[in-house]
Design an enzyme around this catalytic site. Structure first.
Site, PDB file in Angstrom:
ATOM      1  N   THR A  74     -13.052  63.419  14.472  1.00 42.99           N
ATOM      2  CA  THR A  74     -13.404  62.003  14.615  1.00 42.99           C
ATOM      3  C   THR A  74     -14.537  61.671  13.651  1.00 42.99           C
ATOM      4  O   THR A  74     -15.408  62.528  13.409  1.00 42.99           O
ATOM      5  CB  THR A  74     -13.827  61.754  16.090  1.00 42.99           C
ATOM      6  OG1 THR A  74     -12.776  62.224  16.936  1.00 42.99           O
ATOM      7  CG2 THR A  74     -14.065  60.277  16.370  1.00 42.99           C
ATOM      8  N   PRO A 130     -10.326  64.840  21.882  1.00 39.95           N
ATOM      9  CA  PRO A 130     -10.280  64.207  20.563  1.00 39.95           C
ATOM     10  C   PRO A 130      -9.975  65.227  19.469  1.00 39.95           C
ATOM     11  O   PRO A 130     -10.331  66.402  19.574  1.00 39.95           O
ATOM     12  CB  PRO A 130     -11.706  63.667  20.361  1.00 39.95           C
ATOM     13  CG  PRO A 130     -12.370  63.739  21.696  1.00 39.95           C
ATOM     14  CD  PRO A 130     -11.692  64.843  22.432  1.00 39.95           C
ATOM     15  N   TYR A 133     -17.638  77.150  20.579  1.00 41.02           N
ATOM     16  CA  TYR A 133     -17.260  75.762  20.892  1.00 41.02           C
ATOM     17  C   TYR A 133     -15.870  75.720  21.535  1.00 41.02           C
ATOM     18  O   TYR A 133     -15.651  75.025  22.537  1.00 41.02           O
ATOM     19  CB  TYR A 133     -17.286  74.978  19.577  1.00 41.02           C
ATOM     20  CG  TYR A 133     -17.046  73.496  19.673  1.00 41.02           C
ATOM     21  CD1 TYR A 133     -18.093  72.618  19.946  1.00 41.02           C
ATOM     22  CD2 TYR A 133     -15.782  72.953  19.433  1.00 41.02           C
ATOM     23  CE1 TYR A 133     -17.884  71.243  19.987  1.00 41.02           C
ATOM     24  CE2 TYR A 133     -15.564  71.587  19.474  1.00 41.02           C
ATOM     25  CZ  TYR A 133     -16.621  70.738  19.747  1.00 41.02           C
ATOM     26  OH  TYR A 133     -16.406  69.378  19.783  1.00 41.02           O
ATOM     27  N   ALA A 142     -21.644  64.864  26.458  1.00 42.35           N
ATOM     28  CA  ALA A 142     -22.662  65.546  25.640  1.00 42.35           C
ATOM     29  C   ALA A 142     -22.104  66.850  25.076  1.00 42.35           C
ATOM     30  O   ALA A 142     -21.498  67.636  25.809  1.00 42.35           O
ATOM     31  CB  ALA A 142     -23.897  65.833  26.496  1.00 42.35           C
ATOM     32  N   GLY A 146     -21.936  59.924  18.371  1.00 39.89           N
ATOM     33  CA  GLY A 146     -20.838  59.209  17.710  1.00 39.89           C
ATOM     34  C   GLY A 146     -19.787  58.715  18.692  1.00 39.89           C
ATOM     35  O   GLY A 146     -19.474  57.520  18.753  1.00 39.89           O
TER      36      GLY A 146
HETATM   37  N1  CAA Z   1      -8.604  80.296   8.351  1.00 38.20           N
HETATM   38  C1  CAA Z   1      -8.669  81.489   7.731  1.00 38.20           C
HETATM   39  N2  CAA Z   1      -9.650  81.840   6.886  1.00 38.20           N
HETATM   40  C2  CAA Z   1     -10.599  80.930   6.632  1.00 38.20           C
HETATM   41  C3  CAA Z   1     -10.599  79.657   7.246  1.00 38.20           C
HETATM   42  C4  CAA Z   1      -9.542  79.359   8.140  1.00 38.20           C
HETATM   43  N3  CAA Z   1      -9.446  78.152   8.765  1.00 38.20           N
HETATM   44  N4  CAA Z   1     -11.677  78.965   6.834  1.00 38.20           N
HETATM   45  C5  CAA Z   1     -12.338  79.804   5.970  1.00 38.20           C
HETATM   46  N5  CAA Z   1     -11.667  80.975   5.845  1.00 38.20           N
HETATM   47  C6  CAA Z   1     -12.044  82.114   5.015  1.00 38.20           C
HETATM   48  C7  CAA Z   1     -12.612  81.623   3.686  1.00 38.20           C
HETATM   49  O1  CAA Z   1     -11.581  81.396   2.764  1.00 38.20           O
HETATM   50  C8  CAA Z   1     -13.522  82.750   3.285  1.00 38.20           C
HETATM   51  O2  CAA Z   1     -12.742  83.780   2.732  1.00 38.20           O
HETATM   52  P1  CAA Z   1     -13.318  84.696   1.551  1.00 38.20           P
HETATM   53  O3  CAA Z   1     -14.533  85.383   2.099  1.00 38.20           O
HETATM   54  O4  CAA Z   1     -12.188  85.606   1.256  1.00 38.20           O
HETATM   55  O5  CAA Z   1     -13.638  83.726   0.449  1.00 38.20           O
HETATM   56  C9  CAA Z   1     -14.077  83.277   4.623  1.00 38.20           C
HETATM   57  O6  CAA Z   1     -13.111  82.852   5.611  1.00 38.20           O
HETATM   58  C10 CAA Z   1     -15.425  82.697   4.951  1.00 38.20           C
HETATM   59  O7  CAA Z   1     -15.317  81.254   5.012  1.00 38.20           O
HETATM   60  P2  CAA Z   1     -16.510  80.293   4.708  1.00 38.20           P
HETATM   61  O8  CAA Z   1     -16.884  80.377   3.256  1.00 38.20           O
HETATM   62  O9  CAA Z   1     -16.183  78.926   5.202  1.00 38.20           O
HETATM   63  O10 CAA Z   1     -17.681  80.954   5.594  1.00 38.20           O
HETATM   64  P3  CAA Z   1     -19.101  80.409   5.857  1.00 38.20           P
HETATM   65  O11 CAA Z   1     -19.812  81.485   6.594  1.00 38.20           O
HETATM   66  O12 CAA Z   1     -19.713  79.818   4.624  1.00 38.20           O
HETATM   67  O13 CAA Z   1     -18.838  79.152   6.843  1.00 38.20           O
HETATM   68  C11 CAA Z   1     -18.129  78.053   8.803  1.00 38.20           C
HETATM   69  C12 CAA Z   1     -18.323  79.386   8.128  1.00 38.20           C
HETATM   70  C13 CAA Z   1     -19.485  77.313   8.924  1.00 38.20           C
HETATM   71  C14 CAA Z   1     -17.606  78.332  10.205  1.00 38.20           C
HETATM   72  C15 CAA Z   1     -17.153  77.174   7.988  1.00 38.20           C
HETATM   73  O14 CAA Z   1     -15.972  77.920   7.746  1.00 38.20           O
HETATM   74  C16 CAA Z   1     -16.760  75.910   8.699  1.00 38.20           C
HETATM   75  O15 CAA Z   1     -17.511  74.939   8.735  1.00 38.20           O
HETATM   76  N6  CAA Z   1     -15.548  75.901   9.313  1.00 38.20           N
HETATM   77  C17 CAA Z   1     -15.006  74.753  10.051  1.00 38.20           C
HETATM   78  C18 CAA Z   1     -15.480  74.757  11.462  1.00 38.20           C
HETATM   79  C19 CAA Z   1     -15.031  73.493  12.141  1.00 38.20           C
HETATM   80  O16 CAA Z   1     -13.881  73.078  12.076  1.00 38.20           O
HETATM   81  N7  CAA Z   1     -15.947  72.820  12.828  1.00 38.20           N
HETATM   82  C20 CAA Z   1     -15.657  71.591  13.470  1.00 38.20           C
HETATM   83  C21 CAA Z   1     -16.932  70.812  13.605  1.00 38.20           C
HETATM   84  S1  CAA Z   1     -16.621  69.176  14.230  1.00 38.20           S
HETATM   85  C22 CAA Z   1     -16.199  69.427  15.820  1.00 38.20           C
HETATM   86  O17 CAA Z   1     -16.272  70.492  16.351  1.00 38.20           O
HETATM   87  C23 CAA Z   1     -15.670  68.235  16.562  1.00 38.20           C
HETATM   88  C24 CAA Z   1     -14.362  68.532  17.146  1.00 38.20           C
HETATM   89  O18 CAA Z   1     -14.274  68.688  18.348  1.00 38.20           O
HETATM   90  C25 CAA Z   1     -13.161  68.575  16.288  1.00 38.20           C
END
Ligand code: CAA
Length: 246
Positions: free
Chosen positions: A186, A183, A153, A89, A13
């Site tokens: 995005t 970034p 990450y 990458a 991307g």
């Molecule tokens: N802060 C505090 N608590 C959080 C939270 C946060 N930011 N996010 C989730 N929680 C809590 C939830 O409320 C949940 O609580 P309960 O068990 O009490 O309900 C618990 O933590 C578990 O959360 P999930 O249901 O989300 O857990 P999961 O195992 O299903 O998923 C995960 C975990 C895949 C990491 C998911 O939370 C997720 O996708 N998080 C975002 C990660 C992210 O930002 N990735 C960026 C990708 S893009 C990128 O990386 C490019 C870049 O450079 C920006």
């Protein structure tokens, strides 16, 4: 003669937008793709309507130290020099740390951080010898602020910043600048692959209330690569819509 840039992960991307911008700015780009990705890379090349004076596809497994050393040495023999390196990458293997397995940890550290050693080392030496060059490392807002579910990450992306400042100190005398673009979220497949509820919650926390466009990241890379960026080194340029302000 055109300046030569090497962009890793070029058809992703952000990588694709960087490649297009550098081509627009008159560079010839060595666009790297992973081993086994030649067909996909060719489709991307055709779709973007690049020609061979603009883009050369180049297989490079950024996690393979020996392959990078030998393939980059050969590239330097063929092309003479690389003026700009963009270490772009990167992958995600998001998981809460309690559930994270070793391969989720090592895959991300190898691709996002150890790749900097593998790709930069052969090119940095050549740039120093030539007396100039630009290295731009694509980190992330999550390397600056940390992120729930991204211990792997964020560790890699934060590591890129320490690496860049150190290398900037070593390259300065030879006129090699080393900078980071960090970034925010995005509009790329990596981000839109996230669960809808998680993405919505993150977008709502961005002061600008929207994702970055890949071209907005590419513009910063092009600036750091340009003559206008000649005196900037060891710096991190955040492009995150206000999500994290240092
Ligand atoms: N802060 C505090 N608590 C959080 C939270 C946060 N930011 N996010 C989730 N929680 C809590 C939830 O409320 C949940 O609580 P309960 O068990 O009490 O309900 C618990 O933590 C578990 O959360 P999930 O249901 O989300 O857990 P999961 O195992 O299903 O998923 C995960 C975990 C895949 C990491 C998911 O939370 C997720 O996708 N998080 C975002 C990660 C992210 O930002 N990735 C960026 C990708 S893009 C990128 O990386 C490019 C870049 O450079 C920006």
């Amino acid at each position: 003669m055109k300046k030569l840039a090497l962009v890793t992960g070029a058809k992703g991307g952000i990588g694709s937008a960087i490649t297009e911008k550098l081509v627009e700015d008159g560079y010839r780009v060595i666009a790297t793709h992973f081993t086994g990705g030649a067909e996909c890379a060719q489709e991307w090349f055709d779709e973007k309507k690049f020609n061979h004076d603009q883009v050369r596809l180049f297989e490079l497994d950024v996690t393979d130290t020996e392959q990078c050393a030998s393939r980059i040495a050969k590239l330097l023999e063929e092309e003479g020099t690389v003026d700009v390196l963009v270490n772009n990458a990167g992958i995600t293997r998001d998981s809460v740390f309690k559930k994270m397995n070793a391969s989720q940890w090592y895959d991300v550290i190898n691709t996002n951080l150890n790749s900097l050693f593998n790709v930069t080392q052969p090119l940095f030496a050549a740039m120093c010898e030539k007396g100039g060059g630009r290295i731009i490392n694509i980190s992330s807002v999550n390397g600056q602020k940390g992120q729930f579910g991204q211990a792997n990450y964020a560790a890699a992306k934060a590591g890129m910043m320490g690496f860049s400042k150190s290398l900037a100190a070593e390259g300065a005398r030879a006129g090699v600048t080393v900078n980071v673009v960090a970034p925010g979220y995005t509009a790329t497949p990596m981000v839109t692959a996230m669960r809808d509820d998680v993405l919505e919650s993150i977008t709502s926390q961005i002061p600008m209330k929207r994702l970055a466009k890949p071209e907005e990241i590419a513009a910063s890379v092009a600036y750091l690569a340009s003559d206008a960026g000649a005196y900037i080194t060891g710096e991190t340029l955040s492009v995150n819509g206000g999500l994290y302000m240092q």
